[in-house]
Design a protein around this motif. Structure first.
Motif, mmCIF file in Angstrom:
data_model
loop_
_atom_site.group_PDB
_atom_site.id
_atom_site.type_symbol
_atom_site.label_atom_id
_atom_site.label_comp_id
_atom_site.label_asym_id
_atom_site.label_seq_id
_atom_site.Cartn_x
_atom_site.Cartn_y
_atom_site.Cartn_z
ATOM 1 N N THR A 1 2.753 -0.912 -7.221
ATOM 2 C CA THR A 1 2.931 0.067 -8.290
ATOM 3 C C THR A 1 2.147 -0.318 -9.531
ATOM 4 N N GLU B 1 2.036 5.716 -6.166
ATOM 5 C CA GLU B 1 1.673 5.648 -7.569
ATOM 6 C C GLU B 1 0.346 6.369 -7.800
ATOM 7 N N ARG B 2 -0.579 6.244 -6.861
ATOM 8 C CA ARG B 2 -1.863 6.925 -6.993
ATOM 9 C C ARG B 2 -1.684 8.436 -6.977
ATOM 10 N N GLU C 1 -1.866 -0.500 -9.313
ATOM 11 C CA GLU C 1 -2.421 0.856 -9.292
ATOM 12 C C GLU C 1 -2.308 1.514 -10.662
ATOM 13 N N ARG C 2 -1.175 1.331 -11.318
ATOM 14 C CA ARG C 2 -0.952 1.955 -12.626
ATOM 15 C C ARG C 2 -1.900 1.390 -13.668
ATOM 16 N N TRP D 1 0.812 -1.209 0.000
ATOM 17 C CA TRP D 1 0.000 0.000 0.000
ATOM 18 C C TRP D 1 0.849 1.264 0.000
ATOM 19 N N ARG E 1 1.346 1.697 -3.633
ATOM 20 C CA ARG E 1 0.082 2.029 -4.296
ATOM 21 C C ARG E 1 -0.286 3.493 -4.070
ATOM 22 N N TYR E 2 -0.160 3.954 -2.841
ATOM 23 C CA TYR E 2 -0.508 5.347 -2.557
ATOM 24 C C TYR E 2 0.420 6.320 -3.276
ATOM 25 N N CYS F 1 -2.970 10.913 -0.011
ATOM 26 C CA CYS F 1 -2.186 9.823 -0.604
ATOM 27 C C CYS F 1 -0.753 9.843 -0.075
ATOM 28 N N ASP G 1 -4.912 0.113 -13.253
ATOM 29 C CA ASP G 1 -6.248 0.627 -13.011
ATOM 30 C C ASP G 1 -6.374 2.066 -13.476
ATOM 31 N N ASN G 2 -5.359 2.879 -13.195
ATOM 32 C CA ASN G 2 -5.439 4.288 -13.540
ATOM 33 C C ASN G 2 -5.372 4.526 -15.037
#
Length: 316
Positions: free
Chosen positions: A167, A17-18, A170-171, A11, A14-15, A89, A173-174
């Motif tokens: 990473t 990268e978000r 998250e990437r 996480w 993920r945060y 984030c 999905d975005n």
């Protein structure tokens, strides 16, 4: 590795990268909002796009009422009450990094801690003094620095693998959500065979620049960006770092390298999704309907994230 430690590493990345992805989203929406608009002309619809993509428009309206450019930008970037703001984030990424301070290198910790301290300073000053574009570039630079410190300093152990898992999930999905949002914003115009309007050109060019893929597009394709070509680049090209296919290639390799039998469901799903993309042609995507195809894959990525969580991140 303990599941709690793995979850904190996962996480944390993920945060981060978000935050980078949302900064890219915010930058392109702000830039496009400054262009002449075909509707009411104030650019508010474009500025509201990040809120629509992240599902926070209703929360913004509840807190602030009518749409206002300055308030929308602040809400998306620095609002503590907005759980998916860039401010939160980075706060959550730093909190997770602090929990696993002993499993990351000093370079990684110093980078993420410094980013958080600077973010607090920016929040006190406000975006007006810092500047929207400069702020978005700063977020991307801090993410790049952390990624460089990670690749350059941490041992290639399970800790590194869980950081990379976060990473790429998250990437992936975005990238899907950004492509879908731009396609939906263009509406019927994006379905035209020639797709040559000035509005389409600037929308697709802005998306490619937001995903650092404009140069790749210019090298691979001839002519102006069009729906099918942009979709092929961002969905099916394995040699474009932020494409869906590239993310799934990395996810499949990382999951295959993790020890133990618990991860078989996640490993199998990642392999199936990557193989499906490998043998998919853009004509099939267009025929299916780009929005519908992306919606299906957003669900697939969500299922893969859930499989990773249940396989590795939940306490036995």
């Amino acid at each position: 590795m303990l599941s709690r430690t793995a979850a904190d590493l996962y996480w944390m990345s993920r945060y981060l990268e978000r935050a980078e992805n949302m900064a890219r989203m915010m930058d392109v929406s702000y830039s496009l909002s400054l262009m002449p608009q075909s509707g009411r002309g104030d650019g508010l619809d474009e500025l509201a796009m990040p809120l629509l993509i992240t599902g926070t428009l209703d929360e913004y309206l509840r807190c602030h009422g009518q749409l206002n450019a300055e308030r929308m930008l602040h809400f998306f970037a620095l609002e503590e009450a907005n759980p998916v703001s860039l401010f939160n984030c980075l706060r959550l990424a730093r909190s997770n990094a602090h929990a696993v301070r002993g499993r990351i290198t000093s370079d990684m910790w110093e980078n993420i801690n410094a980013a958080w301290l600077e973010m607090r300073g920016i929040a006190e000053q406000g975006l007006g003094r810092y500047g929207i574009s400069r702020f978005c570039e700063w977020v991307k630079e801090r993410s790049h620095l952390f990624r460089g410190a990670t690749v350059g300093t941490i041992m290639r152990s399970d800790a590194y693998r869980f950081i990379r898992l976060g990473t790429f999930i998250e990437r992936a999905d975005n990238t899907l959500r950004l492509l879908d949002a731009r396609h939906e914003l263009l509406g019927e115009e994006s379905e035209l065979l020639d797709d040559r309007s000035a509005r389409a050109y600037y929308q697709w060019s802005a998306l490619l620049r937001a995903l650092s893929s404009f140069e790749a597009f210019a090298e691979i394709y001839r002519g102006s960006p069009r729906t099918a070509k942009v979709a092929e680049l961002l969905l099916l090209r394995a040699d474009v770092p932020r494409s869906l296919r590239a993310c799934l290639v990395e996810l499949q390799l990382i999951l295959a390298s993790l020890p133990g039998e618990n991860g078989r469901p996640a490993q199998r799903l990642a392999s199936e999704l990557e193989a499906g993309l490998r043998y998919t042609a853009i004509d099939e995507v267009v025929e299916f309907g780009l929005h519908d195809w992306i919606s299906v894959y957003i669900e697939h990525i969500g299922r893969l994230g859930s499989a990773i969580h249940s396989s590795y991140l939940e306490a036995a």
